[in-house]
Design a protein around this motif. Structure first.
Motif, PDB file in Angstrom:
ATOM      1  N   ILE A   1      86.782  -1.150  22.998  1.00 33.40           N
ATOM      2  CA  ILE A   1      86.069  -2.394  22.688  1.00 33.40           C
ATOM      3  C   ILE A   1      84.584  -2.161  22.982  1.00 33.40           C
ATOM      4  O   ILE A   1      84.139  -2.188  24.132  1.00 33.40           O
ATOM      5  CB  ILE A   1      86.606  -3.582  23.513  1.00 33.40           C
ATOM      6  N   GLY A   2      83.788  -1.897  21.931  1.00 34.51           N
ATOM      7  CA  GLY A   2      82.384  -1.534  22.102  1.00 34.51           C
ATOM      8  C   GLY A   2      81.476  -2.728  22.254  1.00 34.51           C
ATOM      9  O   GLY A   2      80.647  -3.006  21.382  1.00 34.51           O
ATOM     10  N   LEU A   3      81.621  -3.437  23.348  1.00 35.26           N
ATOM     11  CA  LEU A   3      80.846  -4.658  23.565  1.00 35.26           C
ATOM     12  C   LEU A   3      79.363  -4.351  23.765  1.00 35.26           C
ATOM     13  O   LEU A   3      78.991  -3.297  24.261  1.00 35.26           O
ATOM     14  CB  LEU A   3      81.373  -5.395  24.797  1.00 35.26           C
ATOM     15  N   GLY A   4      78.502  -5.316  23.394  1.00 37.10           N
ATOM     16  CA  GLY A   4      77.082  -5.197  23.671  1.00 37.10           C
ATOM     17  C   GLY A   4      76.252  -4.851  22.454  1.00 37.10           C
ATOM     18  O   GLY A   4      76.752  -4.668  21.337  1.00 37.10           O
ATOM     19  N   GLY A   5      74.950  -4.726  22.677  1.00 33.91           N
ATOM     20  CA  GLY A   5      74.016  -4.484  21.589  1.00 33.91           C
ATOM     21  C   GLY A   5      73.994  -3.046  21.104  1.00 33.91           C
ATOM     22  O   GLY A   5      73.310  -2.730  20.138  1.00 33.91           O
TER      23      GLY A   5
END
Length: 398
Positions: A362-366
């Motif tokens: 889960i590649g969360l973030g900007g």
């Protein structure tokens, strides 16, 4: 969950992005749930290992957050290196930043292996201090990056003014970043795995994952899939069988301008962002457009009226006009997109704490595309039993 609204630019650059459902195998080595950027990069990496793969996507591949991605790829993160050192320690923070740097090289390899141009270009990034108060923090980040061997320069106000039509108190320039057409990269990576034998099932909703002794059963709207391993890459939509620790979901606004004939005012086609939070970020495209985004806010505050949303887009264009006062800024595409962040601003990658056959990317973030790239290799290493220095940093329960 609806992940974006408005007129998306990248969708105009892709003709066909659908895959025929294959004949379902009795048992797969690995099933990837989700056909966005995380799933695509995971498929690319795992296809090289010779596994029998299946990708299950509830809509069409690349149709979620990937279509709204602005395509800036940077090794620097929303959390600065010196701040991450304070949070998780020097060794792990530096290792994570080094992995992000390596992920840019790995993304170049993905781009090189696609069967069509994904508009991947190495770029430098200008990260400027939004106010005088941010200068000391930016200088501290420069010193940290320089100390650990990252390619970085420090610019004073006069250095910025000599190269751009705007003035800011200071900036750091990181080298070796990149830009890409994210939708073409996503589809290209999936096609690579598809041509190596991966089955792709679009418009197939996952209802439940049953983790059993020898394998997992994925119950879907199109029947059951049996697999030895499941990798969940569902991005900002809820992840099956797991409560991913997130801050509140955010929304961001983005525009793509009409093509601009003369871009000589934009030094070396750098990508640009700032220290203010939420920050303004921008880049150029191959067909001479400016893509810019920002003005992030809590998703619960999603503007319901068209007039309110238009004011946000006008505000975004106004910010561009402040930086480039002599240019005519006319947007051709405007969109709103959802994204999420974990509580420590790092992605969530690794094995489910209680279900031995289930993994999460889960590649969360900007910096989601870079996170997804390093995460794909972390998942590969975990499945094959290899060590990976990021495992303890990014594990699901940390």
């Amino acid at each position: 969950m609806k992940l974006h609204t408005g007129s998306l630019f990248w969708e105009t650059t892709v003709d066909i992005k659908s895959f025929k459902n294959g004949a379902r195998k009795e048992l797969y080595d690995i099933a990837i749930i989700g056909g966005g950027m995380s799933g695509a990069l995971c498929a690319f990496v795992l296809a090289q290992e010779g596994y029998s793969l299946v990708m299950i996507e509830q809509n069409e591949v690349g149709g979620g957050s990937t279509s709204a991605n602005t395509g800036l790829l940077q090794f620097s993160n929303d959390i600065m290196l010196h701040e991450l050192i304070e949070e998780i320690g020097e060794e792990q923070a530096v290792e994570f930043y080094l992995s992000c740097k390596k992920a840019l090289q790995q993304l170049q390899e993905v781009a090189d292996h696609t069967s069509f141009n994904v508009n991947f270009h190495t770029r430098n990034s200008l990260y400027y201090a939004s106010t005088e108060e941010d200068v000391s923090r930016l200088k501290k980040e420069y010193e940290a990056l320089q100390k650990y061997g990252f390619p970085v320069e420090y610019w004073e106000r006069e250095d910025i003014e000599a190269r751009f039509p705007f003035s800011q108190p200071a900036a750091i320039v990181t080298k070796g970043d990149a830009e890409v057409n994210p939708l073409r990269l996503c589809i290209g990576a999936i096609q690579y795995a598809y041509e190596k034998g991966m089955d792709v099932f679009e418009y197939t909703e996952v209802l439940e994952i049953d983790d059993q002794d020898e394998y997992a059963v994925i119950n879907t709207s199109e029947g059951d899939f049996y697999t030895r391993t499941v990798v969940v890459t569902t991005g900002y939509t809820p992840a099956p069988e797991l409560d991913v620790p997130q801050k509140d979901l955010k929304i961001t606004y983005a525009v793509a301008t009409q093509p601009i004939e003369d871009l000589s005012f934009w030094h070396e086609r750098m990508m640009i962002w700032e220290t203010k939070r939420p920050y303004l970020y921008m880049r150029l495209t191959d067909d001479q457009r400016i893509i810019a985004g920002g003005l992030d806010q809590d998703a619960e505050k999603l503007l319901s009226s068209t007039d309110a949303t238009e004011k946000k887009f006008d505000e975004l264009k106004s910010e561009l006009k402040k930086l480039f006062p002599n240019e005519e800024i006319r947007s051709e595409h405007e969109w709103v997109a959802v994204f999420g962040e974990s509580t420590d601003e790092l992605p969530v990658i690794g094995r489910h704490p209680n279900e031995s056959h289930v993994y999460y990317l889960i590649g969360l973030g900007g910096n989601g595309t870079v996170y997804s790239m390093l995460g794909a290799y972390l998942i590969r290493d975990e499945i094959t039993g290899k060590g990976n220095s990021n495992q303890s940093i990014l594990e699901v329960e940390r």
